[in-house]
Design an enzyme around this catalytic site. Sequence first.
Site, PDB file in Angstrom:
ATOM      1  N   GLY A   3       0.874  -1.164   0.000  1.00  0.00           N
ATOM      2  CA  GLY A   3       0.000   0.000   0.000  1.00  0.00           C
ATOM      3  C   GLY A   3       0.909   1.211   0.000  1.00  0.00           C
ATOM      4  CE1 TYR A  62      -1.084  -4.049  -4.917  1.00  0.00           C
ATOM      5  CE2 TYR A  62      -1.755  -4.224  -2.618  1.00  0.00           C
ATOM      6  CZ  TYR A  62      -0.766  -4.034  -3.570  1.00  0.00           C
ATOM      7  OH  TYR A  62       0.526  -3.835  -3.180  1.00  0.00           O
ATOM      8  CG  ASN A 121      -0.290   7.755  -5.139  1.00  0.00           C
ATOM      9  OD1 ASN A 121      -0.380   7.540  -6.361  1.00  0.00           O
ATOM     10  ND2 ASN A 121       0.129   6.841  -4.290  1.00  0.00           N
ATOM     11  N   GLY A 175       9.481  10.629 -13.074  1.00  0.00           N
ATOM     12  CA  GLY A 175       9.891   9.301 -13.495  1.00  0.00           C
ATOM     13  C   GLY A 175      11.360   9.231 -13.844  1.00  0.00           C
ATOM     14  CB  SER A 178       6.729   0.378  -4.522  1.00  0.00           C
ATOM     15  OG  SER A 178       6.933   0.901  -3.243  1.00  0.00           O
ATOM     16  N   GLY A 204       7.439   5.557  -6.830  1.00  0.00           N
ATOM     17  CA  GLY A 204       7.236   6.841  -6.161  1.00  0.00           C
ATOM     18  C   GLY A 204       7.277   6.731  -4.651  1.00  0.00           C
ATOM     19  CG  ASP A 205       4.569   4.116  -2.923  1.00  0.00           C
ATOM     20  OD1 ASP A 205       3.994   5.189  -3.159  1.00  0.00           O
ATOM     21  OD2 ASP A 205       4.063   2.997  -3.163  1.00  0.00           O
TER      22      ASP A 205
END
Length: 321
Positions: A28, A87, A167, A229, A259, A261-262
């Site tokens: 998540g 998911y 997000n 990116g 993930s 960006g996370d």
Amino acid sequence: MKRIALIGECMIELNGAPFGDMQQTYGGDSLNTAVYLARTASQTAHIEYVSALGNDTISEGMLQRWQQEGVGTELVLRDSSRQPGLYLIQLDEQGERTFLYWRNQSAARYMLQHPDFARIAEQLTKMDMVYLSGISLAILPHKDRQQLIDLLGQLANAGVEILFDSNYRPALWDSAEQARECYRQIFAVTSLALVTNDDEANLWGDSSEEITLERLKFAGVKKAVVKMGAKGNYFEDFTTETRTFVATTPVKDVIDTTSAGDSFNAGFMAGLLTGKSPAMCSEQGHQLAGTVIQHKGAIIPADVMAHIQFTNEQTALSEQS
């Protein structure tokens, strides 16, 4: 030692081909960031995750694994009537992903309605930073969403730094305007915004990163990162009108961009917590994300990260204006 709380939802993750080989784990966006932050900044920060899980065996297993990662779980509520969401990630040949979700009745969606949430809200006043994402907001029922926004405003007024990753996921909102209105309120109390150029274009119609930065400035954000990116990112401190661009090191073997960006956020925040320059924080974010996207899944094995050595050297390419 700084104290940071990350708010959101962690779900059961199925990764693979329907009716084919499937790997089960968890993930998540905010939890991914919490795990990577714990792996890279546990010596300088105390990291707590704010969410809700069930009392089932999968919830218990997830909780134990977060603790093993160094993520604090004192602010994770337990809901005996609900379980985690689920998911499925499907990947194409280029490593790009599509998702299927089952989360409408997840425990995290109703965490603000939990009878013990008042304790969580009180604990958040003791934090130095509170981090959340657009998904953290979007999963909540409308009334609860506004309650969380109001709470964040109170925390900001009390001196807690609010960190927000926009997000944007259109399927989680009733309309784009609903999302924009929530984001306007959040940006007004945000110390650091971490946004992605594609999301900002989709939600606001921004045609360039410069337009995004100008909009965030007038929205009340104090500092902002715009992620682009493979191109790199911009950082701007609106209080000093200082803008920095940091390029990425190209990654040849992209396996899974889940993930990205996370993990960038975690690398950036790890630098922030140790007082590093914006360029070095950005470089750390790119270094961590570049490792993560070469492996499958939202949270890669910890030993894969063993080679990452963050330094104090200013190796990032930057330009200021």
